[in-house]
Design an enzyme around this catalytic site. Structure first.
Site, mmCIF file in Angstrom:
data_model
loop_
_atom_site.group_PDB
_atom_site.id
_atom_site.type_symbol
_atom_site.label_atom_id
_atom_site.label_comp_id
_atom_site.label_asym_id
_atom_site.label_seq_id
_atom_site.Cartn_x
_atom_site.Cartn_y
_atom_site.Cartn_z
ATOM 1 N N SER A 273 0.853 -1.193 0.000
ATOM 2 C CA SER A 273 0.000 0.000 0.000
ATOM 3 C C SER A 273 0.888 1.241 0.000
ATOM 4 O O SER A 273 1.680 1.442 0.919
ATOM 5 C CB SER A 273 -0.882 0.014 1.250
ATOM 6 O OG SER A 273 -1.368 1.318 1.451
ATOM 7 N N HIS B 254 -1.339 -1.275 -4.272
ATOM 8 C CA HIS B 254 -2.594 -0.954 -3.578
ATOM 9 C C HIS B 254 -2.649 0.556 -3.332
ATOM 10 O O HIS B 254 -1.757 1.130 -2.708
ATOM 11 C CB HIS B 254 -2.655 -1.722 -2.259
ATOM 12 C CG HIS B 254 -3.941 -1.563 -1.517
ATOM 13 N ND1 HIS B 254 -5.080 -2.277 -1.835
ATOM 14 C CD2 HIS B 254 -4.278 -0.764 -0.474
ATOM 15 C CE1 HIS B 254 -6.058 -1.942 -1.007
ATOM 16 N NE2 HIS B 254 -5.605 -1.011 -0.174
ATOM 17 N N ASP C 66 -4.764 3.647 -1.795
ATOM 18 C CA ASP C 66 -5.818 3.977 -0.832
ATOM 19 C C ASP C 66 -6.364 5.368 -1.081
ATOM 20 O O ASP C 66 -5.674 6.371 -0.852
ATOM 21 C CB ASP C 66 -5.258 3.887 0.593
ATOM 22 C CG ASP C 66 -5.049 2.449 1.025
ATOM 23 O OD1 ASP C 66 -6.013 1.671 0.937
ATOM 24 O OD2 ASP C 66 -3.926 2.105 1.430
ATOM 25 N N MET D 153 -8.947 8.145 0.006
ATOM 26 C CA MET D 153 -9.754 8.542 1.173
ATOM 27 C C MET D 153 -10.282 9.959 0.970
ATOM 28 O O MET D 153 -9.556 10.814 0.445
ATOM 29 C CB MET D 153 -8.902 8.495 2.439
ATOM 30 C CG MET D 153 -8.235 7.157 2.677
ATOM 31 S SD MET D 153 -7.413 7.124 4.285
ATOM 32 C CE MET D 153 -6.573 5.534 4.191
ATOM 33 N N HIS E 18 -8.522 1.192 -3.911
ATOM 34 C CA HIS E 18 -9.419 0.940 -2.779
ATOM 35 C C HIS E 18 -10.095 2.258 -2.413
ATOM 36 O O HIS E 18 -9.476 3.138 -1.827
ATOM 37 C CB HIS E 18 -8.557 0.384 -1.618
ATOM 38 C CG HIS E 18 -9.293 0.163 -0.340
ATOM 39 N ND1 HIS E 18 -8.639 -0.053 0.865
ATOM 40 C CD2 HIS E 18 -10.612 0.104 -0.057
ATOM 41 C CE1 HIS E 18 -9.533 -0.217 1.820
ATOM 42 N NE2 HIS E 18 -10.744 -0.115 1.295
ATOM 43 N N MET F 226 -12.139 4.444 -0.295
ATOM 44 C CA MET F 226 -12.755 4.654 1.025
ATOM 45 C C MET F 226 -13.428 6.014 0.975
ATOM 46 O O MET F 226 -12.975 6.998 1.591
ATOM 47 C CB MET F 226 -11.668 4.593 2.113
ATOM 48 C CG MET F 226 -11.217 3.172 2.365
ATOM 49 S SD MET F 226 -9.635 3.096 3.221
ATOM 50 C CE MET F 226 -8.537 3.261 1.821
ATOM 51 N N MET G 185 -11.484 -6.004 5.399
ATOM 52 C CA MET G 185 -10.671 -5.082 6.201
ATOM 53 C C MET G 185 -10.307 -5.760 7.519
ATOM 54 O O MET G 185 -11.184 -6.235 8.248
ATOM 55 C CB MET G 185 -11.440 -3.786 6.501
ATOM 56 C CG MET G 185 -11.666 -2.878 5.305
ATOM 57 S SD MET G 185 -10.176 -2.414 4.397
ATOM 58 C CE MET G 185 -9.212 -1.565 5.661
ATOM 59 N N PHE H 180 -6.267 4.618 8.318
ATOM 60 C CA PHE H 180 -4.859 4.864 8.672
ATOM 61 C C PHE H 180 -4.022 3.616 8.444
ATOM 62 O O PHE H 180 -4.522 2.498 8.607
ATOM 63 C CB PHE H 180 -4.734 5.236 10.158
ATOM 64 C CG PHE H 180 -5.659 6.337 10.575
ATOM 65 C CD1 PHE H 180 -5.315 7.669 10.377
ATOM 66 C CD2 PHE H 180 -6.897 6.042 11.139
ATOM 67 C CE1 PHE H 180 -6.186 8.685 10.749
ATOM 68 C CE2 PHE H 180 -7.773 7.049 11.507
ATOM 69 C CZ PHE H 180 -7.417 8.379 11.310
ATOM 70 N N GLY H 181 -2.759 3.840 8.094
ATOM 71 C CA GLY H 181 -1.804 2.742 8.070
ATOM 72 C C GLY H 181 -1.273 2.504 9.478
ATOM 73 O O GLY H 181 -1.510 3.293 10.391
ATOM 74 N N ASP I 226 -6.635 -6.480 4.162
ATOM 75 C CA ASP I 226 -6.009 -5.155 4.220
ATOM 76 C C ASP I 226 -5.963 -4.641 5.659
ATOM 77 O O ASP I 226 -7.005 -4.377 6.256
ATOM 78 C CB ASP I 226 -6.832 -4.196 3.340
ATOM 79 C CG ASP I 226 -6.201 -2.822 3.216
ATOM 80 O OD1 ASP I 226 -5.095 -2.606 3.732
ATOM 81 O OD2 ASP I 226 -6.847 -1.957 2.576
HETATM 82 C C1 DX5 Z 1 -6.238 1.447 5.760
HETATM 83 C C2 DX5 Z 1 -5.806 1.212 4.339
HETATM 84 C C3 DX5 Z 1 -4.698 0.242 4.220
HETATM 85 C C4 DX5 Z 1 -3.420 0.676 4.887
HETATM 86 C C5 DX5 Z 1 -2.772 -0.546 5.428
HETATM 87 O O1 DX5 Z 1 -7.383 2.216 5.763
HETATM 88 O O2 DX5 Z 1 -6.891 0.713 3.564
HETATM 89 O O3 DX5 Z 1 -4.471 -0.154 2.869
HETATM 90 O O4 DX5 Z 1 -2.516 1.321 4.030
HETATM 91 O O5 DX5 Z 1 -1.669 -0.173 6.157
HETATM 92 P P1 DX5 Z 1 -0.907 -1.189 7.108
HETATM 93 O O6 DX5 Z 1 -0.425 -2.333 6.273
HETATM 94 O O7 DX5 Z 1 0.184 -0.357 7.662
HETATM 95 O O8 DX5 Z 1 -1.875 -1.657 8.171
HETATM 96 ZN ZN ZN Z 2 -6.473 -0.198 1.576
#
Ligand code: DX5
Ligand code: ZN
Length: 224
Positions: free
Chosen positions: A10, A35, A37, A39, A68, A70, A139, A145-146, A178
């Site tokens: 990601s 991937h 993300d 948002m 993805h 969101m 999920m 957030f990562g 994810d």
């Molecule tokens: C979270 C994202 C993920 C995120 C995962 O909302 O959809 O794709 O980047 O990050 P990690 O692998 O650090 O949990």
């Molecule tokens: Zn994601």
């Protein structure tokens, strides 16, 4: 025969100042999918990236782009991401009012259509749409957030989903997971049924991202 398990770094955890280099790095290290993300600051608190960046990535890599969404009101943005070059386009069950229509819109453009479920959303909400899907994104953290921890109940959910797809003869549908995927849990997660493993911080925040991807691939190759 089991499908090849794929790693999808990601880019949320990449360094955006040198995004092109960070994409090259994962491609050369053996990642399979990028991937992305997206948002919107509504469905989740953060605002990230839009079609402009997807288009730029498309020109930079041969890896499929796994977008993805969101975002609320996904139908207004589906065409924009398809035009930008998404190969997979996933929308959240929780954000969609007309999921069937949106899935058809994605598929009509020849793009792989996915639905994502938040940790609290049960699998059975997909009963009447599952036949139309190319991908189901489970999920394993709350989106936004990562760097969060993997929610353990996801293992049961993956096992159940794998069984559902088997019972319905829908094993061509890819299962993606994810959130919180790391070197020390990837074997269990893939073993429970995930085909595509998204990993953001575990790869990009590692001391050696390329070595981490290689190690993940070695672990996955032992499961295949
Ligand atoms: C979270 C994202 C993920 C995120 C995962 O909302 O959809 O794709 O980047 O990050 P990690 O692998 O650090 O949990
Ligand atoms: Zn994601």
């Amino acid at each position: 025969m089991s499908k090849q398990k794929k790693i999808a770094p990601s880019i949320l955890s990449a360094d955006f100042w040198k995004l092109g280099e960070d994409i090259e790095l994962i491609e050369n290290a053996g990642a399979h999918i990028v991937h992305v993300d997206v948002m919107d600051g509504h469905f989740v608190p953060v605002i990230t990236i839009g079609p402009l960046i997807v288009r730029a990535l498309k020109a930079r890599t041969k890896m499929p782009l796994d977008v993805h969404l969101m975002i609320e009101n996904p139908s207004s943005h589906i065409d924009g991401f398809i035009d930008a070059g998404a190969d997979y386009l996933t929308i959240h069950y929780e954000a969609s009012t007309h999921l069937h229509r949106e899935i058809q819109q994605i598929k009509a453009a020849g793009v792989k259509a996915g639905v994502s479920l938040n940790p609290h959303t049960p699998l059975n909400v997909l009963d009447d749409i599952i036949h139309d899907l190319d991908l189901i994104l489970i999920m394993s953290v709350n989106p936004g957030f990562g760097g969060q921890s993997f929610i353990p109940n996801t293992i049961n959910k993956l096992k159940q989903l794998k069984q559902i797809l088997k019972n319905k003869n829908l094993e061509h549908i890819e299962i993606e997971v994810d959130g919180g995927v790391k070197l020390d849990n990837i074997a269990e997660i893939a073993g429970a049924g995930a085909d595509i493993l998204v990993a953001g911080s575990a790869i990009y925040k590692a001391e050696d991202p390329a070595a981490t991807i290689k190690e993940m691939n070695e672990i996955l190759s032992k499961l295949n």
